[in-house]
Scaffold this motif. Sequence first.
Motif, mmCIF file in Angstrom:
data_model
loop_
_atom_site.group_PDB
_atom_site.id
_atom_site.type_symbol
_atom_site.label_atom_id
_atom_site.label_comp_id
_atom_site.label_asym_id
_atom_site.label_seq_id
_atom_site.Cartn_x
_atom_site.Cartn_y
_atom_site.Cartn_z
ATOM 1 N N ALA A 144 86.264 -100.161 51.068
ATOM 2 C CA ALA A 144 87.559 -100.094 51.664
ATOM 3 C C ALA A 144 88.423 -98.851 51.379
ATOM 4 O O ALA A 144 89.269 -98.192 52.237
ATOM 5 C CB ALA A 144 88.427 -101.264 50.828
ATOM 6 N N LEU A 145 88.056 -98.223 50.362
ATOM 7 C CA LEU A 145 88.864 -96.920 49.776
ATOM 8 C C LEU A 145 88.511 -95.900 50.719
ATOM 9 O O LEU A 145 89.109 -94.999 51.159
ATOM 10 C CB LEU A 145 88.341 -96.511 48.307
ATOM 11 C CG LEU A 145 89.386 -97.247 47.358
ATOM 12 C CD1 LEU A 145 88.468 -97.066 45.849
ATOM 13 C CD2 LEU A 145 90.852 -97.040 47.513
ATOM 14 N N ALA A 146 86.885 -95.673 51.056
ATOM 15 C CA ALA A 146 86.464 -94.674 52.060
ATOM 16 C C ALA A 146 87.002 -94.854 53.482
ATOM 17 O O ALA A 146 87.321 -93.863 53.920
ATOM 18 C CB ALA A 146 84.955 -94.854 51.907
ATOM 19 N N LEU A 186 91.254 -92.084 57.246
ATOM 20 C CA LEU A 186 92.495 -92.382 58.270
ATOM 21 C C LEU A 186 93.017 -90.908 58.262
ATOM 22 O O LEU A 186 93.544 -90.211 57.226
ATOM 23 C CB LEU A 186 93.254 -93.299 58.078
ATOM 24 C CG LEU A 186 92.658 -94.945 58.066
ATOM 25 C CD1 LEU A 186 93.645 -95.817 57.451
ATOM 26 C CD2 LEU A 186 92.182 -95.203 59.416
ATOM 27 N N PRO A 187 93.537 -90.550 59.510
ATOM 28 C CA PRO A 187 94.493 -89.459 59.525
ATOM 29 C C PRO A 187 95.839 -89.654 58.902
ATOM 30 O O PRO A 187 96.603 -90.830 58.934
ATOM 31 C CB PRO A 187 94.458 -89.363 61.174
ATOM 32 C CG PRO A 187 93.539 -89.888 61.726
ATOM 33 C CD PRO A 187 93.112 -91.060 60.812
ATOM 34 N N GLY A 188 96.329 -88.760 58.182
ATOM 35 C CA GLY A 188 97.590 -88.920 57.415
ATOM 36 C C GLY A 188 97.331 -89.528 55.961
ATOM 37 O O GLY A 188 98.565 -89.468 55.192
ATOM 38 N N VAL A 189 96.349 -89.873 55.810
ATOM 39 C CA VAL A 189 95.870 -90.436 54.231
ATOM 40 C C VAL A 189 95.466 -89.394 53.270
ATOM 41 O O VAL A 189 94.650 -88.655 53.804
ATOM 42 C CB VAL A 189 95.055 -91.619 54.451
ATOM 43 C CG1 VAL A 189 94.779 -91.856 52.944
ATOM 44 C CG2 VAL A 189 95.509 -92.703 55.112
ATOM 45 N N ARG A 225 96.183 -102.024 57.329
ATOM 46 C CA ARG A 225 95.539 -103.524 57.710
ATOM 47 C C ARG A 225 94.122 -103.505 58.279
ATOM 48 O O ARG A 225 93.173 -104.059 57.865
ATOM 49 C CB ARG A 225 96.518 -104.397 58.125
ATOM 50 C CG ARG A 225 97.581 -104.821 57.065
ATOM 51 C CD ARG A 225 98.773 -105.412 57.980
ATOM 52 N NE ARG A 225 100.023 -105.718 57.205
ATOM 53 C CZ ARG A 225 100.024 -106.785 56.341
ATOM 54 N NH1 ARG A 225 99.163 -107.495 56.099
ATOM 55 N NH2 ARG A 225 101.227 -106.605 55.697
ATOM 56 N N ALA A 226 93.982 -103.064 59.367
ATOM 57 C CA ALA A 226 92.867 -102.890 60.235
ATOM 58 C C ALA A 226 91.700 -102.305 59.289
ATOM 59 O O ALA A 226 90.636 -102.806 59.460
ATOM 60 C CB ALA A 226 93.035 -102.086 61.416
ATOM 61 N N ALA A 227 92.042 -101.235 58.652
ATOM 62 C CA ALA A 227 90.784 -100.477 57.982
ATOM 63 C C ALA A 227 90.434 -101.278 56.997
ATOM 64 O O ALA A 227 89.048 -101.370 56.764
ATOM 65 C CB ALA A 227 91.529 -99.002 57.260
ATOM 66 N N VAL A 228 91.134 -102.121 56.188
ATOM 67 C CA VAL A 228 90.759 -103.103 55.230
ATOM 68 C C VAL A 228 89.900 -104.267 55.879
ATOM 69 O O VAL A 228 88.810 -104.555 55.426
ATOM 70 C CB VAL A 228 91.770 -103.918 54.350
ATOM 71 C CG1 VAL A 228 91.248 -104.810 53.485
ATOM 72 C CG2 VAL A 228 92.445 -102.663 53.566
ATOM 73 N N HIS A 229 90.256 -104.660 56.835
ATOM 74 C CA HIS A 229 89.691 -105.898 57.919
ATOM 75 C C HIS A 229 88.381 -105.443 58.433
ATOM 76 O O HIS A 229 87.507 -106.012 58.796
ATOM 77 C CB HIS A 229 90.666 -106.419 58.665
ATOM 78 C CG HIS A 229 91.628 -107.264 57.862
ATOM 79 N ND1 HIS A 229 92.843 -107.456 58.435
ATOM 80 C CD2 HIS A 229 91.383 -107.811 56.718
ATOM 81 C CE1 HIS A 229 93.634 -108.426 57.576
ATOM 82 N NE2 HIS A 229 92.730 -108.478 56.631
#
Length: 201
Positions: free
Chosen positions: A10-12, A17-20, A176-180
Amino acid sequence: AQRTDLYDRALAEIQSLPGVESAGIIDDLFSENPREHVLTVERDDGTVSERLRLTRDEVSADFFKTLRTPLLRGRFFSINDRSDTPPVAIINDAMARRSWPGHNPMGRKFLVGPRDSDGPWYTVVGVVGDMRRQGLEREALPQIFVSLAQNPPSRSVNLFIRTSSHGPLAMSGTLRAAVHRVDKNAPIYGLAPLEQRLGTY
């Protein structure tokens, strides 16, 4: 092992993501009522046990970087701190002053519990600045941070994300989409700017 893998992936995913800028996990930053524990510490004059009100948290390697918590001594956690390596801990300055007054706590060992308990002995590898997590008007309490990879929490966690965006909530759907993508069934209980969350305490 499954929980550690979930947090790592999840962290990776989020950090790609752009902006993180960075992301980190702690089991619960907003603990309101820290408990009293028996703490056993190794000192030059022997091993000492005492009752102490403190917080103990599991954190990921980039947690302090994300919150910009200053490192005063030693190092942060790394990918080398895993379940098959000796237990390590980072403490805050308040605990360093309280448990090893006038001495360097680096490399010292401590146990959360009485000296005859079977809990793990942690080695101090870093000291960070104090966080006034129970309110700015209160003195900072001693804090112990252990590696999330060595002690993955079984309950819900707080995920902190530092972004370069002036409107971070605009990224909420992307986050949210990244976690899912990692776990489609992972529950997300809320998403808010840290300033807003702190304003409720």
